[in-house]
Write a protein that holds these residues in place. Structure first.
Motif, short mmCIF file in Angstrom:
data_model
loop_
_atom_site.label_atom_id
_atom_site.label_comp_id
_atom_site.label_asym_id
_atom_site.label_seq_id
_atom_site.Cartn_x
_atom_site.Cartn_y
_atom_site.Cartn_z
N GLN A 1 45.95 35.16 -59.44
CA GLN A 1 46.32 34.71 -58.10
C GLN A 1 45.52 33.47 -57.71
OE1 GLN A 1 45.88 38.08 -55.46
NE2 GLN A 1 48.03 38.64 -55.73
N ALA A 2 46.07 32.70 -56.82
CA ALA A 2 45.36 31.52 -56.31
C ALA A 2 44.00 31.94 -55.76
CB ALA A 2 46.19 30.83 -55.24
N GLY A 3 43.00 31.14 -56.09
CA GLY A 3 41.64 31.45 -55.69
C GLY A 3 40.87 32.24 -56.72
N SER B 1 38.37 29.03 -58.45
CA SER B 1 39.19 28.52 -57.33
C SER B 1 40.51 27.96 -57.82
CB SER B 1 38.40 27.46 -56.55
OG SER B 1 37.19 27.97 -56.06
N LEU B 2 41.17 28.71 -58.67
CA LEU B 2 42.40 28.23 -59.28
C LEU B 2 43.49 28.03 -58.24
CD1 LEU B 2 42.24 30.33 -62.51
CD2 LEU B 2 42.56 27.86 -62.45
N LYS B 3 44.31 27.01 -58.50
CA LYS B 3 45.41 26.65 -57.62
C LYS B 3 46.73 26.74 -58.39
CE LYS B 3 42.45 23.19 -55.36
NZ LYS B 3 42.31 21.74 -55.03
N PRO B 4 47.84 26.93 -57.69
CA PRO B 4 49.14 26.96 -58.40
C PRO B 4 49.38 25.71 -59.24
CG PRO B 4 49.40 27.80 -56.18
CD PRO B 4 47.99 27.28 -56.27
N GLU B 5 48.88 24.58 -58.80
CA GLU B 5 49.06 23.35 -59.57
C GLU B 5 48.24 23.31 -60.86
OE1 GLU B 5 48.28 23.61 -56.31
OE2 GLU B 5 46.93 21.99 -55.68
N ASP B 6 47.38 24.28 -61.07
CA ASP B 6 46.66 24.39 -62.33
C ASP B 6 47.50 25.09 -63.41
OD1 ASP B 6 43.71 25.12 -60.44
OD2 ASP B 6 44.21 23.22 -61.42
N THR B 7 48.65 25.60 -63.02
CA THR B 7 49.53 26.27 -63.96
C THR B 7 49.98 25.31 -65.05
OG1 THR B 7 50.34 27.86 -62.32
CG2 THR B 7 51.76 27.42 -64.23
N ASN C 1 42.03 13.97 -84.52
CA ASN C 1 42.19 15.00 -83.48
C ASN C 1 42.84 16.25 -84.04
OD1 ASN C 1 41.48 14.09 -80.56
ND2 ASN C 1 42.36 12.29 -81.54
N TYR C 2 42.31 17.38 -83.65
CA TYR C 2 42.88 18.68 -83.99
C TYR C 2 43.18 19.43 -82.69
CZ TYR C 2 41.16 17.73 -88.68
OH TYR C 2 40.93 17.17 -89.91
N TRP C 3 44.23 20.26 -82.74
CA TRP C 3 44.68 20.96 -81.55
C TRP C 3 44.82 22.44 -81.81
CZ3 TRP C 3 45.08 18.29 -77.06
CH2 TRP C 3 45.15 16.89 -77.15
N GLY C 4 44.53 23.23 -80.78
CA GLY C 4 44.82 24.65 -80.85
C GLY C 4 46.29 24.89 -80.54
N GLN C 5 46.67 26.15 -80.57
CA GLN C 5 48.08 26.51 -80.39
C GLN C 5 48.49 26.53 -78.92
OE1 GLN C 5 45.65 28.64 -80.90
NE2 GLN C 5 46.00 30.45 -79.63
N GLY C 6 47.51 26.52 -78.03
CA GLY C 6 47.81 26.54 -76.61
C GLY C 6 47.76 27.93 -76.03
N THR C 7 47.32 28.02 -74.78
CA THR C 7 47.29 29.30 -74.07
C THR C 7 47.81 29.07 -72.65
OG1 THR C 7 45.91 31.21 -73.48
CG2 THR C 7 44.87 29.05 -73.32
N GLN C 8 48.68 29.96 -72.22
CA GLN C 8 49.33 29.80 -70.92
C GLN C 8 48.40 30.27 -69.80
OE1 GLN C 8 52.60 28.58 -70.10
NE2 GLN C 8 51.76 28.69 -68.01
N VAL C 9 48.29 29.44 -68.78
CA VAL C 9 47.59 29.81 -67.55
C VAL C 9 48.60 29.69 -66.42
CG1 VAL C 9 45.81 29.15 -65.89
CG2 VAL C 9 45.32 29.10 -68.35
N THR C 10 48.80 30.79 -65.72
CA THR C 10 49.74 30.81 -64.59
C THR C 10 49.00 31.26 -63.34
OG1 THR C 10 51.58 31.34 -66.07
CG2 THR C 10 51.90 31.72 -63.71
N VAL C 11 49.07 30.44 -62.31
CA VAL C 11 48.40 30.75 -61.05
C VAL C 11 49.48 30.97 -59.99
CG1 VAL C 11 46.70 30.02 -59.35
CG2 VAL C 11 46.48 29.28 -61.73
N SER C 12 49.52 32.17 -59.45
CA SER C 12 50.53 32.50 -58.45
C SER C 12 49.99 32.23 -57.05
CB SER C 12 50.94 33.96 -58.59
OG SER C 12 49.84 34.81 -58.33
N SER C 13 50.89 31.86 -56.17
CA SER C 13 50.48 31.53 -54.79
C SER C 13 50.54 32.75 -53.89
CB SER C 13 51.37 30.43 -54.23
OG SER C 13 52.72 30.83 -54.28
#
Length: 116
Positions: free
Chosen positions: A13-15, A84-90, A104-116
């Motif tokens: 959640q946000a925050g 202090s996560l915000k929805p725009e950090d999604t 440059n090397y990259w990871g596979q990525g991980t999803q971050v979802t911040v709900s308002s």
């Protein structure tokens, strides 16, 4: 070659807070700079934070004061503490390792979802 494995994404959640981890393996001696990037739907991938082998950090203006990047050279791991996560950090967050030869090397990525 360098392999990067990320963990720690999720729904919050946000925050709220999350901590991302990125473990590096392979030719780790060649790594100079490690960082986190993110890409939201329909947007370009952008730098969130980076840290040098010596501990010098750099942050995007949008996350300054909220996110902290750190690095454990003994464990070959970089962390991103996000508060202090915000929805725009999604976004999908990607770990990056840049070598002294600018590869440059990259990871596979991980999803971050911040709900308002």
């Amino acid at each position: 070659q360098v392999q990067l494995v990320e963990s720690g994404g999720g729904l919050v959640q946000a925050g709220g807070s999350l901590r991302l981890s990125c473990a590096a393996s392979g030719s780790i001696f060649s790594i100079n700079l490690m960082g986190w990037y993110r890409q939201a739907p329909g947007k370009q991938r952008e730098l969130v934070a980076a840290i040098s082998r010596g501990g010098i950090t750099n942050y995007a203006d949008s996350v300054k004061g909220r996110f902290t990047i750190s690095r454990d050279n003994a464990k070959n791991t970089v962390y991103l503490q996000m508060n202090s996560l915000k929805p725009e950090d999604t976004a999908v967050y990607y770990c990056n390792a840049a070598t002294v030869k600018a590869t440059n090397y990259w990871g596979q990525g991980t999803q971050v979802t911040v709900s308002s």
